[in-house]
Design an enzyme around this catalytic site. Structure first.
Site, PDB file in Angstrom:
ATOM      1  N   LEU A 125       0.848  -1.496  -0.064  1.00 36.49           N
ATOM      2  CA  LEU A 125       0.110  -0.001   0.005  1.00 36.49           C
ATOM      3  C   LEU A 125       0.731   1.334   0.007  1.00 36.49           C
ATOM      4  CD1 LEU A 125      -2.839   1.279   0.385  1.00 36.49           C
ATOM      5  CD2 LEU A 125      -2.678   1.250   2.852  1.00 36.49           C
ATOM      6  N   THR A 126       1.983   1.280   0.805  1.00 39.10           N
ATOM      7  CA  THR A 126       2.591   2.473   1.102  1.00 39.10           C
ATOM      8  C   THR A 126       3.698   2.691  -0.029  1.00 39.10           C
ATOM      9  OG1 THR A 126       2.864   2.126   3.604  1.00 39.10           O
ATOM     10  CG2 THR A 126       4.303   3.648   2.821  1.00 39.10           C
ATOM     11  N   GLU A 127       3.678   4.119  -0.409  1.00 43.71           N
ATOM     12  CA  GLU A 127       4.573   4.775  -1.699  1.00 43.71           C
ATOM     13  C   GLU A 127       5.565   5.717  -1.065  1.00 43.71           C
ATOM     14  OE1 GLU A 127       2.242   5.762  -4.844  1.00 43.71           O
ATOM     15  OE2 GLU A 127       1.329   3.692  -5.251  1.00 43.71           O
ATOM     16  N   THR A 158       6.787  -5.528   3.632  1.00 45.64           N
ATOM     17  CA  THR A 158       7.041  -6.700   4.514  1.00 45.64           C
ATOM     18  C   THR A 158       6.766  -7.770   3.621  1.00 45.64           C
ATOM     19  OG1 THR A 158       6.402  -5.685   6.462  1.00 45.64           O
ATOM     20  CG2 THR A 158       6.693  -8.099   6.362  1.00 45.64           C
ATOM     21  N   ARG A 268      21.957 -10.939  38.335  1.00 42.76           N
ATOM     22  CA  ARG A 268      22.853  -9.848  38.768  1.00 42.76           C
ATOM     23  C   ARG A 268      22.905  -9.284  40.030  1.00 42.76           C
ATOM     24  NH1 ARG A 268      27.513  -7.475  36.765  1.00 42.76           N
ATOM     25  NH2 ARG A 268      27.312  -5.042  36.896  1.00 42.76           N
ATOM     26  N   GLY A 339      21.507  -2.308  32.406  1.00 42.94           N
ATOM     27  CA  GLY A 339      22.886  -1.367  32.499  1.00 42.94           C
ATOM     28  C   GLY A 339      23.613  -1.336  31.119  1.00 42.94           C
ATOM     29  N   GLU A 363       1.552  -0.056   9.914  1.00 41.59           N
ATOM     30  CA  GLU A 363       0.128  -0.126   9.720  1.00 41.59           C
ATOM     31  C   GLU A 363      -0.692   0.875  10.472  1.00 41.59           C
ATOM     32  OE1 GLU A 363      -1.689  -4.050  10.279  1.00 41.59           O
ATOM     33  OE2 GLU A 363       0.343  -5.192   9.715  1.00 41.59           O
ATOM     34  N   GLU A 367       0.543   8.520  15.767  1.00 42.59           N
ATOM     35  CA  GLU A 367      -0.410   9.838  15.461  1.00 42.59           C
ATOM     36  C   GLU A 367      -1.480   9.306  14.834  1.00 42.59           C
ATOM     37  OE1 GLU A 367       3.626  10.834  16.737  1.00 42.59           O
ATOM     38  OE2 GLU A 367       2.950   9.437  15.036  1.00 42.59           O
TER      39      GLU A 367
END
Length: 381
Positions: A125-127, A158, A268, A339, A363, A367
């Protein structure tokens, strides 16, 4: 209201967890470093029925619900987000779109081999100029006799270099804006269809992400998916359910980072005792566990809505928003608990830290999720 998985769902969870720990975990960093897409694991996933989770059995799937699906993605993500992401794109997006809008013939021809794991799927979908504004799609498709001819390129796909079947969106009517975008099924090997640049990513590196390019790519007229001009509308429905899998992916990676941190804190020692005995560390672990559980419950709520046929736009956006941002916070705290060791690749939290960020972007960014949620709230009022 039942907040517990059923016995059958718990068995699925155990099966996937055991598989992921035994077959995936030993290779996680090897695949990540090499950016290797493990076809061999996908063959095994297919044998477990995990590549057609929600696909009806008549088309080769396992016919499970979205609660089971979310549980499966979480368990894979708990061990390796890369595998979980590729499985999610294959299931929710490519197979999901064909299941949502395909004809019976398309389902027999394309959905069935996807569900059986004979073929891998991707969804484009994305361009480069159409990300959050997917309605700004520039890839075009024109009908020439009985052939659709596609021209353009997609990005951030993907499974883009690994897939055998691609579902892609293209403009069929420039004057109709979002109602002028249609969806198409393209098979690997079709002249004019090829993968472009494979992205060198910060995280999730064993899940390949690449450009998909169409250069006078001719496909049969019957390979349009859904109605002409309704591809974008159908894509929104696909994304509604797809966001459930991204939420589950985020929960899984957060759980993995938390468990690694808990184990490390118990082992630890500083100032003569395990750091898990220090209140500062305990509070971090308590916050991490609480936020993960909240994200998990919201994700399963959205999955249950999808399973019952309810509208899931708001629920899935809320789940993805909370789960993805929770995963980022948890991974950050996981590194802090470790750490200096959290900053080196010998410990798993370094990879979780790199991997989880994608969940706030893919996806639909955080925002965009807030915009979707706000729009739904306004619609309800």
């Amino acid at each position: 209201m039942n907040f517990e998985l059923s016995e059958e769902q718990e068995e699925i969870k155990r099966t996937v967890r055991e598989f992921a720990v035994k077959e995936i975990r030993p290779h996680v960093m090897e695949w990540d470093e090499a950016q290797h897409f493990p076809f061999e694991i996908f063959r095994q996933l297919a044998q477990l029925g995990l590549l057609g989770v929600t696909v009806p059995t008549e088309y080769g799937g396992t016919g499970l619900g979205y609660v089971e699906y979310a549980t499966i993605i979480e368990e894979l993500g708990r061990v390796d987000g890369s595998i979980a992401l590729s499985v999610a794109a294959h299931n929710s997006l490519c197979a999901g779109h064909i299941d949502e809008a395909g004809t019976k013939e398309q389902k027999r021809k394309y959905l069935a081999p996807l569900a059986r794991g004979e073929k891998i799927g991707c969804w484009s979908l994305t361009e480069p100029q159409a990300g959050s504004d997917a309605g700004g799609t520039r890839t075009t498709a024109r009908l020439d006799g009985n052939t659709w001819v596609l021209n353009g390129s997609k990005t951030f796909t993907t499974n883009g270099t690994s897939a055998d079947i691609c579902v892609a969106m293209a403009v069929t009517d420039k004057t109709a804006h979002k109602h002028g975008i249609s969806a198409f099924i393209i098979e690997r090997g079709t002249p004019g269809f090829r993968s472009g640049k494979k992205e060198n990513k910060m995280g999730l590196r064993a899940s390949d992400t690449s450009e998909v390019i169409f250069e006078n790519c001719g496909i049969p007229r019957e390979n349009i998916l859904g109605k002409v001009g309704e591809g974008f509308v159908d894509s929104l429905k696909v994304l509604d359910k797809g966001r459930i899998s991204i939420a589950a992916l985020a929960v899984g990676m957060a759980q993995g980072a938390f468990e690694a941190s808990l184990d490390y804190a118990k082992q630890r020692r500083q100032f003569g005792k395990p750091i898990a005995e220090f209140e500062a560390i305990q509070w971090k672990l308590a916050d991490m566990a609480t936020e993960i559980e909240a994200a998990r419950l919201l994700t399963l709520r959205a999955a249950a809505h999808a399973e019952s046929g309810m509208r899931v736009t708001e629920a899935s956006a809320m789940a993805k928003l909370l789960a993805s941002e929770t995963a980022v916070r948890v991974a950050n705290e996981a590194v802090q608990i470790h750490g200096g060791y959290g900053y080196i690749k010998d410990y798993p939290v370094e990879k979780y830290y790199r991997d989880v960020k994608l969940c706030t972007i893919g996806e639909g960014t955080s925002e965009i999720q807030r915009l979707v949620i706000a729009r739904e709230l306004m619609r309800e009022s």
